[in-house]
Design a protein around this motif. Sequence first.
Motif, PDB file in Angstrom:
ATOM      1  N   UNK A 569      -9.557  -9.336   5.711  1.00  0.00           N
ATOM      2  CA  UNK A 569     -10.409  -9.833   4.560  1.00  0.00           C
ATOM      3  C   UNK A 569      -9.526  -9.651   3.026  1.00  0.00           C
ATOM      4  N   UNK A 570      -8.755  -8.578   2.969  1.00  0.00           N
ATOM      5  CA  UNK A 570      -7.989  -8.154   1.885  1.00  0.00           C
ATOM      6  C   UNK A 570      -6.414  -8.811   2.022  1.00  0.00           C
ATOM      7  N   UNK A 571      -6.094  -9.601   2.893  1.00  0.00           N
ATOM      8  CA  UNK A 571      -4.918 -10.330   3.033  1.00  0.00           C
ATOM      9  C   UNK A 571      -3.774  -9.653   3.535  1.00  0.00           C
ATOM     10  N   UNK A 572      -4.043  -8.207   3.988  1.00  0.00           N
ATOM     11  CA  UNK A 572      -2.940  -7.346   4.597  1.00  0.00           C
ATOM     12  C   UNK A 572      -2.743  -7.952   6.052  1.00  0.00           C
ATOM     13  N   UNK A 573      -2.089  -8.882   6.295  1.00  0.00           N
ATOM     14  CA  UNK A 573      -1.818  -9.462   7.675  1.00  0.00           C
ATOM     15  C   UNK A 573      -0.954  -8.502   8.392  1.00  0.00           C
ATOM     16  N   UNK A 574       0.178  -8.126   7.647  1.00  0.00           N
ATOM     17  CA  UNK A 574       1.100  -7.303   8.443  1.00  0.00           C
ATOM     18  C   UNK A 574       0.308  -5.972   9.078  1.00  0.00           C
ATOM     19  N   UNK A 618      -3.958 -14.999  13.853  1.00  0.00           N
ATOM     20  CA  UNK A 618      -3.027 -16.422  14.118  1.00  0.00           C
ATOM     21  C   UNK A 618      -3.528 -17.338  13.080  1.00  0.00           C
ATOM     22  N   UNK A 619      -5.113 -17.241  12.864  1.00  0.00           N
ATOM     23  CA  UNK A 619      -5.387 -18.430  11.902  1.00  0.00           C
ATOM     24  C   UNK A 619      -5.160 -18.138  10.638  1.00  0.00           C
ATOM     25  N   UNK A 629       5.922 -14.020  14.168  1.00  0.00           N
ATOM     26  CA  UNK A 629       7.215 -13.307  15.021  1.00  0.00           C
ATOM     27  C   UNK A 629       6.920 -12.033  15.591  1.00  0.00           C
ATOM     28  N   UNK A 630       6.386 -11.250  14.694  1.00  0.00           N
ATOM     29  CA  UNK A 630       6.149  -9.920  15.152  1.00  0.00           C
ATOM     30  C   UNK A 630       4.987  -9.832  16.518  1.00  0.00           C
ATOM     31  N   UNK A 631       3.925 -10.593  16.227  1.00  0.00           N
ATOM     32  CA  UNK A 631       2.879 -10.834  17.068  1.00  0.00           C
ATOM     33  C   UNK A 631       3.572 -11.316  18.470  1.00  0.00           C
TER      34      UNK A 631
END
Length: 676
Positions: A569-574, A618-619, A629-631
């Motif tokens: 939700x906060x954009x911290x995808x990593x 992923x979305x 790539x990490x996933x």
Amino acid sequence: MWFIIQTVTSGENKSIAFLKEHYPEVISDYYFPLGRKIFRNEEGSEKIRFMPLLSGLFFIRTENRKALERNLSHHGYFEYVGYDIDRNTGETVERTFFTRARLLCADRENYTLREIIDLARIPDADMERFIYYNEQIAEDIQGLSIVDKSYEDLILENDTIRILNGPLKGWVGVVKQIKKNGKKDRHFLVRFGNNRCLNISNIRQYDIQVEHEATRGAKSEAVGVWRAIDQLIGYLQFRNPEEDAAATLRRLFEDYQKKLKLHRGRNQTDKAYSIQKSTLEEAQKKEVLDHIDEAMHPNFRILAAYFKTDNATMWDALNELIPDVLLRPFLTPSTGIPISAGQEYAVFWHNGIVELVLRCHLRDFFRSKEYEADKFNPVFDEDYEYDAHIALLPNGDGRVKAITSWGAFYEKYAMQNEEERQKFLLDLENRKYPRLLHLLTQNRYCFEKVGQIGGFSMDLDIPYTEDIQEMARKAVVLLQASDGDEPGFISQTTAAAVEMWQGARLLMWRQLLQRYVLLHKVPVADLPSVIASDIELEEKFKPQEGRLQIEDIAQALRQRQEQITGYLASGQLQQAAIRFLAMTKVISAHFAKDELYNYIRADFNPNETCTALFDAIIQQSEKQESVVNYLYKGMVELQEEDAWTYFKYPSFLQKTKAVSDRIRKTATAGMRKNKK
């Protein structure tokens, strides 16, 4: 798909014409790279010729691998059916002919045709990049060749570098010193296909920077030991502030490595003696390790694996390997020293000094705005989390002097005479180290030695008091504060340290910096496991009275789900991806071991939870190539678990190939965009 074709030197055009005539339905495109060469005749007039860049080599493209395979001999030569005159009968007979054009393979006798095809194949992304850049460098390039070296092996034992200017700007590869015809030259090797590299000589004409340290070999092993020693020193300084941490570590390690003198009984067999000795040695090592926290044990074992000597020379070697240090190197990976929530620093007293540990994020220092990530080396925010170590000392007027430790780097600089120092400063200017040059020639900060600490210092306009928390709070503000357009102390010294670490010219100075100033962090992608540990979740699987506490496990899983959803939700995808894989690995490990499939219910269905989170990550990571790539790397690692092998859990791993295809398509699209 593209393939490398080899033919006789100066026969490239004939081979291309022949293939065009005989295989129009198999081969859809050709690429024969030419370079514009300027010659002078005897009269001094310039003549221009176009010469093959890769003598005896060209490239073909085909959309149908099976059709290509049908037209090749078992050694990779193009073959065709024609007619010939039988020498004995004079009759016209049908026979198979072989062309001089064949798939490039250094040892074709020992490979099957399919293996030869795989070795000769060049991925579209590599080929598109080669064609694009070749159009720019064909006139200037020197010594271009294709070598049979695996790029994956090269990057393990050599630093990866990036070219910063010229027609090769943006290329990432490996620089090696190669001797040819009695002369040494630095060559640039870049990935080109499955088991080959492009080899470009005369690389000294370009500006380059180190991008990624080697992860195997003697240099990498030494850097790993430096990190381990630093972590242990920091741990001991924080735990026992009155003791000399280096002396304590040397003593512990001497006890750990000490060879036992064991009396052997007259009737004792070799096996019994060996078992007795091994048992006592293990007990001795365990006794030493009991003196330090379990989290420090891996660092101690790294040191033990590296340091092998006999008892007679051990002490001298230990003094050299673990010298006395009052303050740790300026920048180190996260130290484990606790920093309170909501704060960016910690402060503590040890050995007569006040040490300020300031959490720093160095991504912007290592990677400029123009930086373009390499799809083969994904990076994460965690790769750039460092601690800066600053000593807060009293100066002559009762105020604070802040100083960082540059160790032997400072000592070497201080030992120079005036002529040597001017030459060094000139080298910094000519070899493009502007940040360090500025620091060494400005007047706001000093490069000096105070007591036992040598490095950059700054006088702070705050009183030196016993209230170290308040003193640290004020010091952090001043150390980070900029002066107009001039960045603050921390920013300037950090930028100079990173600049020297990335530099590939002044190698002796860089080695001193690696050891005594900036201990580089091992990237997440290079760790033995790309998946981080989740100790807290793992604790929930400890049986109580012989039984799993499924309620506690389910509650912990819900908490992880909420945490990951919050990151998204906060954009911290990593952060979301790292926490997600850590959670999934714990569940996977126990799915088979503890038979979790027997506990599935409405409020505890790990497979549904993991799949939903995976789809959400992923979305949202459509434009975050490094996250995808990490996933993918994590998914490959999870497929080694028994849960996947025997139960195909978690089910989202069925999408591994789709994720891999997405990475390739993204890379290809990026290359096409750059070409336009």
